[in-house]
Design an enzyme around this catalytic site. Structure first.
Site, PDB file in Angstrom:
ATOM      1  N   PRO A 301      -4.123  15.462   0.682  1.00  0.00           N
ATOM      2  CA  PRO A 301      -3.558  16.395   1.666  1.00  0.00           C
ATOM      3  C   PRO A 301      -2.182  16.869   1.243  1.00  0.00           C
ATOM      4  O   PRO A 301      -1.320  16.061   0.897  1.00  0.00           O
ATOM      5  CB  PRO A 301      -3.487  15.548   2.951  1.00  0.00           C
ATOM      6  CG  PRO A 301      -3.606  14.133   2.520  1.00  0.00           C
ATOM      7  CD  PRO A 301      -4.381  14.130   1.253  1.00  0.00           C
ATOM      8  N   THR A 303       0.883  19.144   2.635  1.00  0.00           N
ATOM      9  CA  THR A 303       1.405  19.819   3.813  1.00  0.00           C
ATOM     10  C   THR A 303       1.785  21.260   3.478  1.00  0.00           C
ATOM     11  O   THR A 303       2.386  21.535   2.452  1.00  0.00           O
ATOM     12  CB  THR A 303       2.640  19.062   4.349  1.00  0.00           C
ATOM     13  OG1 THR A 303       2.267  17.700   4.559  1.00  0.00           O
ATOM     14  CG2 THR A 303       3.121  19.659   5.640  1.00  0.00           C
ATOM     15  N   GLN A 355      -6.507  13.450   7.530  1.00  0.00           N
ATOM     16  CA  GLN A 355      -5.416  12.477   7.487  1.00  0.00           C
ATOM     17  C   GLN A 355      -4.640  12.535   8.799  1.00  0.00           C
ATOM     18  O   GLN A 355      -4.252  13.611   9.251  1.00  0.00           O
ATOM     19  CB  GLN A 355      -4.472  12.756   6.316  1.00  0.00           C
ATOM     20  CG  GLN A 355      -3.429  11.665   6.133  1.00  0.00           C
ATOM     21  CD  GLN A 355      -2.446  11.974   5.013  1.00  0.00           C
ATOM     22  OE1 GLN A 355      -1.665  12.910   5.124  1.00  0.00           O
ATOM     23  NE2 GLN A 355      -2.480  11.188   3.942  1.00  0.00           N
ATOM     24  N   CYS A 386       4.327   9.125   4.177  1.00  0.00           N
ATOM     25  CA  CYS A 386       5.198  10.278   4.432  1.00  0.00           C
ATOM     26  C   CYS A 386       6.661   9.833   4.470  1.00  0.00           C
ATOM     27  O   CYS A 386       7.019   8.951   5.259  1.00  0.00           O
ATOM     28  CB  CYS A 386       4.811  10.953   5.744  1.00  0.00           C
ATOM     29  SG  CYS A 386       5.784  12.441   6.092  1.00  0.00           S
ATOM     30  N   HIS A 455       0.809   5.698  -3.967  1.00  0.00           N
ATOM     31  CA  HIS A 455       1.711   6.626  -4.648  1.00  0.00           C
ATOM     32  C   HIS A 455       2.798   5.790  -5.319  1.00  0.00           C
ATOM     33  O   HIS A 455       3.469   4.998  -4.665  1.00  0.00           O
ATOM     34  CB  HIS A 455       2.325   7.597  -3.632  1.00  0.00           C
ATOM     35  CG  HIS A 455       3.207   8.633  -4.249  1.00  0.00           C
ATOM     36  ND1 HIS A 455       3.803   9.630  -3.516  1.00  0.00           N
ATOM     37  CD2 HIS A 455       3.591   8.854  -5.525  1.00  0.00           C
ATOM     38  CE1 HIS A 455       4.519  10.403  -4.308  1.00  0.00           C
ATOM     39  NE2 HIS A 455       4.400   9.942  -5.537  1.00  0.00           N
ATOM     40  N   GLY A 488       0.379   9.997  -8.784  1.00  0.00           N
ATOM     41  CA  GLY A 488       1.724  10.257  -9.287  1.00  0.00           C
ATOM     42  C   GLY A 488       1.736  10.760 -10.715  1.00  0.00           C
ATOM     43  O   GLY A 488       1.155  10.149 -11.612  1.00  0.00           O
TER      44      GLY A 488
END
Length: 644
Positions: A301, A303, A355, A386, A455, A488
């Site tokens: 996802p 944003t 998500q 996040c 991540h 990453g």
């Protein structure tokens, strides 16, 4: 090095439309001649700081500090443009036609004289901006344009005299009954959510168990020491309920075997309404649908930019798994249409998930139950990665990694109400050099999650520096047998190959700096075909054209839809400009944290696409969507992209 240039020459080339001609050649000859002359000159002497007599060490330090203050500071652009002007697409159209006219409602406008829109087609057409093209993508694809006279490509399907909306019957019949986009918000459900009339039976059952454990936990633990209790009645030591949503000592219907509770928690929970299959048989964790993404490429996802048209582009280039943008659970429970739009799924997305972001088990569990019975998804993901302050300070995102009790309750609660697998996305930790993911991952596996995505950066790192792949490899070994995806710094097939060698189950192409999938959506093709694709500027423009066509299908071909498509195109271009063509690179591959220097491309269009100037992005959008409205303004969401 022959493509490298200075900032001034770069912008001069674009202003001249790529036609600098003989003047540039003369300038290059002059520079070569000056370089030859400089070889015979002595190097310039170093600048010596003049210190006045009588100055001691402290005074000299003060003088140096004053010089540094007077020196112009280069402030690093980071974070978001939080105060940017929010120009909504409807601001670009003063007189709007009532939808009842475009949709040919038999009873006319239900609001009558109270309606604030126009009902006179001729009056609307008198003030309508000129059409943007001869072809309408909706009419050419589906045989009918639902926007009628408001379409900005209306001449393709409007009658000459009466402005009647022409329909290609044969083409429209082929699409009849086909559901192109799923997971929309029904009006009835939206009204029920706004009036808080939706019943969350499974979620409330789980939350009642949480409250009972909170009230009588100490008494239950002390009573267990005094008397022997059957194993099936003993509360879990670290849990808040079984993975199937029923509490210890209760059957799936909430009735207490034996007539009384062994933990002293109170009366049994009566069921209301007719008996259903869900009351009799409930899915156990081992019976849930498996999420098989071993070795698959996962578009995470993203944003703002990970919208449905962009996901269609990535799907076409080989993305195996797609996921909607992060949706806030409280907004979904309130029935916000803009938040539900993030859950929409195109029919080409065969493996698709959503998500959710939230900080508390009550809202997250209720939201999971709501989505479980209203939309079609293959998995639900919890965002525990996040890093932005707005989410972190409310206890969501990365903050859940430090709130283990709430984190556990959220995972267990959502898993108890979902019939699809539950996944979790985390970071290495909150602080930069304090990794905690290896401690949390075994707990997440125990709580019932089907998959974890890691991540390789902490919250403090945000999207800077390199991802810690050795640590991801360590966590992948700890997570077994639960699958773990690594995330990453994936920008080439070599990066993907090195990532897979660490032992992860798959890789996620997600939000790095710059964005791996946003900077080159054809990355999925490169990984699958194990090659570097020297894609031309014309091919890249065709990709942008496909995006605009998908955007017009999704957001509409009227003025609002066109400007919304333009807005998301410009947001994407703010990342796409960081791509360096393979044919211009001295060493392959391009590194994901490298900012491209100023360079001139192999043609004008390639140079234009390399520009980091907002005005040049707007120029590209005008090639695809026509001229911008007179009052148009755009500032990218991220400050790192705000180049002038």
């Amino acid at each position: 090095h022959r493509f490298l240039t200075s900032k001034e020459e770069f912008h001069a080339f674009l202003r001249a439309g790529g036609e600098l001609g003989d003047r540039e050649e003369e300038k290059e000859d002059e520079e070569e001649e000056e370089q030859v002359n400089n070889w015979h000159r002595e190097p310039p002497s170093k600048r010596v700081r003049v210190e006045e007599p009588g100055q001691d060490g402290e005074q000299r330090e003060d003088a140096r500090g004053q010089e540094e203050k007077e020196r112009p500071q280069r402030k690093r652009c980071r974070g978001q443009n939080k105060n940017r002007l929010c120009m909504k697409p409807k601001h670009y159209e003063q007189n709007r036609l009532c939808p009842s006219v475009t949709q040919d409602c038999p009873g006319g406008c239900p609001l009558g004289p109270r309606c604030r829109f126009l009902h006179d087609v001729d009056e609307y057409l008198a003030g309508k901006p000129p059409d943007l093209g001869e072809r309408c993508v909706l009419f050419d694809t589906f045989g009918r344009c639902p926007y009628g006279v408001t379409c900005r490509f209306g001449r393709a399907h409007l009658g000459a005299g009466d402005h009647h909306n022409v329909v290609d019957t044969a083409l429209a019949r082929r699409w009849q009954g086909t559901v192109l986009v799923r997971n929309t918000l029904p009006k009835e459900l939206q009204q029920q959510l706004r009036k808080r009339k939706v019943v969350f039976q499974k979620a409330e059952e789980f939350l009642r168990g949480l409250r009972r454990r909170g009230e009588g936990g100490e008494a239950a633990r002390s009573s267990e020491e005094e008397r022997e209790v059957p194993g099936w009645m003993v509360p879990q030591e670290e849990g808040v309920g079984r993975g199937d949503g029923s509490e210890q000592g209760e059957d799936p219907k909430g009735e207490d075997p034996g007539g009384s509770r062994g933990d002293g928690g109170g009366a049994s929970i009566p069921t209301v309404g007719p008996l259903t299959d869900e009351d009799v048989t409930r899915l156990r964790p081992c019976e849930k649908k498996k999420l098989d993404i071993q070795g698959k490429l996962y578009l995470a996802p993203l944003t703002t930019c990970g919208n449905l048209p962009f996901r269609r582009i990535c799907k076409r280039f080989g993305a195996d798994v797609t996921c909607g943008e992060m949706a806030v659970c409280t907004n979904l429970l309130q029935g916000q249409a803009s938040e539900w739009a993030l859950l929409r799924r195109h029919h080409t997305e065969d493996v698709f998930g959503v998500q959710l972001e939230g900080a508390f088990p009550d809202t997250m569990t209720r939201c999971a139950e709501l989505l479980n019975r209203t939309i079609e998804v293959d998995f639900v993901d919890i965002n525990v990665g996040c890093p932005i302050d707005l989410v972190y300070k409310k206890g969501g995102g990365c903050a859940l990694m430090t709130r283990s009790t709430k984190f556990e309750q959220i995972v267990r609660g959502m898993n108890s109400v979902l019939d699809v697998p539950l996944t979790v996305k985390i970071r290495t930790g909150v602080q930069e050099k304090v990794n905690v993911a290896h401690k949390i991952i075994p707990k997440i596996r125990e709580w019932g999650a089907s998959l974890v995505t890691l991540h390789g950066r902490s919250r403090e790192q945000r999207y800077t520096r390199s991802a810690d792949w050795p640590y991801i490899a360590q966590c992948a070994r700890i997570a077994r047998p639960m699958p773990l995806l690594g995330n990453g710094d994936i920008l080439s097939y070599e990066d993907a190959n090195r990532a897979m060698e660490t032992g992860v189950s798959g890789i996620m192409i997600a939000r790095q700096v710059p964005e791996g999938a946003l900077i080159k959506p054809w990355l999925f093709t490169e990984i699958k075909e194990q090659r570097h694709w020297d894609i031309s500027s014309r091919e890249r423009l065709d990709i942008l054209k496909d995006f605009t066509n998908y955007g017009l299908e999704h957001w509409g071909s009227d003025t609002q839809g066109v400007e919304k498509t333009r807005k998301f195109l410009l947001e994407w271009l703010s990342f796409l400009c960081r791509y360096i063509p393979v044919g211009l690179l001295e060493h392959l591959p391009q590194r994901i944290n490298e900012r491209p220097p100023y360079y001139l491309g192999r043609d004008y269009l390639e140079t234009l696409m390399a520009s980091q100037n907002v005005d040049d992005w707007i120029k590209i959008s005008e090639l695809l969507l026509g001229p911008v409205p007179p009052s148009f303004t755009f500032l990218p969401k991220h400050k790192a992209n705000s180049y002038r």
